[in-house]
Design a protein around this motif. Sequence first.
Motif, PDB file in Angstrom:
ATOM      1  N   THR A 113       0.839  -1.199   0.000  1.00 24.30           N
ATOM      2  CA  THR A 113       0.000   0.000   0.000  1.00 24.30           C
ATOM      3  C   THR A 113       0.878   1.254   0.000  1.00 24.30           C
ATOM      4  N   GLN A 114       0.480   2.232  -0.778  1.00 22.56           N
ATOM      5  CA  GLN A 114       1.175   3.523  -0.781  1.00 22.56           C
ATOM      6  C   GLN A 114       0.593   4.392   0.332  1.00 22.56           C
ATOM      7  N   LEU A 115       1.409   4.730   1.302  1.00 19.87           N
ATOM      8  CA  LEU A 115       0.963   5.592   2.392  1.00 19.87           C
ATOM      9  C   LEU A 115       1.201   7.057   2.046  1.00 19.87           C
ATOM     10  N   PRO A 116       0.489   7.974   2.694  1.00 16.19           N
ATOM     11  CA  PRO A 116       0.605   9.402   2.342  1.00 16.19           C
ATOM     12  C   PRO A 116       2.026   9.927   2.463  1.00 16.19           C
ATOM     13  N   ALA A 117       2.361  10.869   1.601  1.00 18.86           N
ATOM     14  CA  ALA A 117       3.683  11.491   1.632  1.00 18.86           C
ATOM     15  C   ALA A 117       3.903  12.160   2.985  1.00 18.86           C
ATOM     16  N   GLY A 118       5.141  12.102   3.458  1.00 18.93           N
ATOM     17  CA  GLY A 118       5.482  12.767   4.710  1.00 18.93           C
ATOM     18  C   GLY A 118       5.191  11.975   5.956  1.00 18.93           C
ATOM     19  N   THR A 119       4.772  10.690   5.810  1.00 19.28           N
ATOM     20  CA  THR A 119       4.420   9.903   6.990  1.00 19.28           C
ATOM     21  C   THR A 119       5.528   8.941   7.424  1.00 19.28           C
ATOM     22  N   VAL A 120       6.638   8.911   6.691  1.00 22.33           N
ATOM     23  CA  VAL A 120       7.798   8.162   7.188  1.00 22.33           C
ATOM     24  C   VAL A 120       8.207   8.785   8.517  1.00 22.33           C
ATOM     25  N   LEU A 121       8.470   7.965   9.513  1.00 25.33           N
ATOM     26  CA  LEU A 121       8.720   8.487  10.855  1.00 25.33           C
ATOM     27  C   LEU A 121       9.926   9.426  10.889  1.00 25.33           C
ATOM     28  N   LEU A 122      10.979   9.112  10.141  1.00 23.89           N
ATOM     29  CA  LEU A 122      12.140  10.001  10.129  1.00 23.89           C
ATOM     30  C   LEU A 122      11.755  11.395   9.645  1.00 23.89           C
ATOM     31  N   ASP A 123      10.924  11.478   8.613  1.00 22.19           N
ATOM     32  CA  ASP A 123      10.482  12.781   8.107  1.00 22.19           C
ATOM     33  C   ASP A 123       9.769  13.569   9.200  1.00 22.19           C
ATOM     34  N   GLN A 124       8.956  12.885   9.986  1.00 21.65           N
ATOM     35  CA  GLN A 124       8.205  13.565  11.035  1.00 21.65           C
ATOM     36  C   GLN A 124       9.115  13.969  12.204  1.00 21.65           C
TER      37      GLN A 124
END
Length: 327
Positions: A113-124
Amino acid sequence: MYSQKPLLELLRAGKVPGESGIPKHIETVISNVFLFNERVYKVYKNDNEFFNKNFHDISTKEERFAFSISDFEWNHQLAKEIYLRLQGVKVEGGSIIFLNESKNAEELLLVTTQLPAGTVLLDQLQKGNLTEVDFYEIGKQFAAREKGFVWRGEFPDESLLENMLGRYPDVIEWVKNAETYLPTKEREEYGKQLKGLIMRVYTGETASVTTCFDFHSLNAFYADQMLYPFDTYPPKDSWRFGPPWLNIYRLATDIFALAGEKEFRAVIQGYRECLNIETPSKETERLFIIYAALIMVSSLYMLAKTDTDKKETAGKYHDFLKWYAAS
């Protein structure tokens, strides 16, 4: 000689049954990944000499398929919402053909599944937009997923000391990849401290190894207050087993370095309370934090070679490692 090139060209062009548009293409050390609007397709490379020599030889179709199947089954069990299916494919008449059985397939695609952009934990963590409640939930939710994971194979007959001493040279070799930023003397100091901690913590320890994941802030999504572990299948067979608590400390150390100690403690608390277990000793915690930080600092510096956004994060994490190791 077989080449993946025709398949990769069709994937880049978006010529995938049921998909439309041109996907974003990400090339990693060991795979090619294609991101469409709703789904992601990953195929392992057959020709990466570094990986085939040092981690797992997947140069042959038989070994690559076995590795892909193990990868999918492992990750599907941990995150069924993300890992959808393993898809056999072949190229025929200039098109990608989906096959129901893998025996006639040229390659296997891991479909997620493609999750929303910006939801990788490192990005947050880089953006600083998570709360202490979020970090508690991250620890709690991972504990629940980990608890439900069942390893269907045999566990190695090794002590925790043997396991960690086996991991030690891998870490020392790994950090050499960032030698531009981690000079020899600094690396040697970390290695000396890590080895000493391993010997003090695990000499005489009788507890058994448990299942270990390749779990850190690059391999986790956090969306709508839900944690989704991703791509956690360890690339080396021996890394699938290790000490209790190592999984959560791999992730929690990223949070300590990039968010703060209070946030780190919230992760550990959520994990501990979900499993109703005692936290490790201070020296065990120190071992895990230095071990995890060495891996991640080196990884971020390597990623920064092609992704300049990672350079600042690598530097911040490196500063944390220097401070913590000296404390």
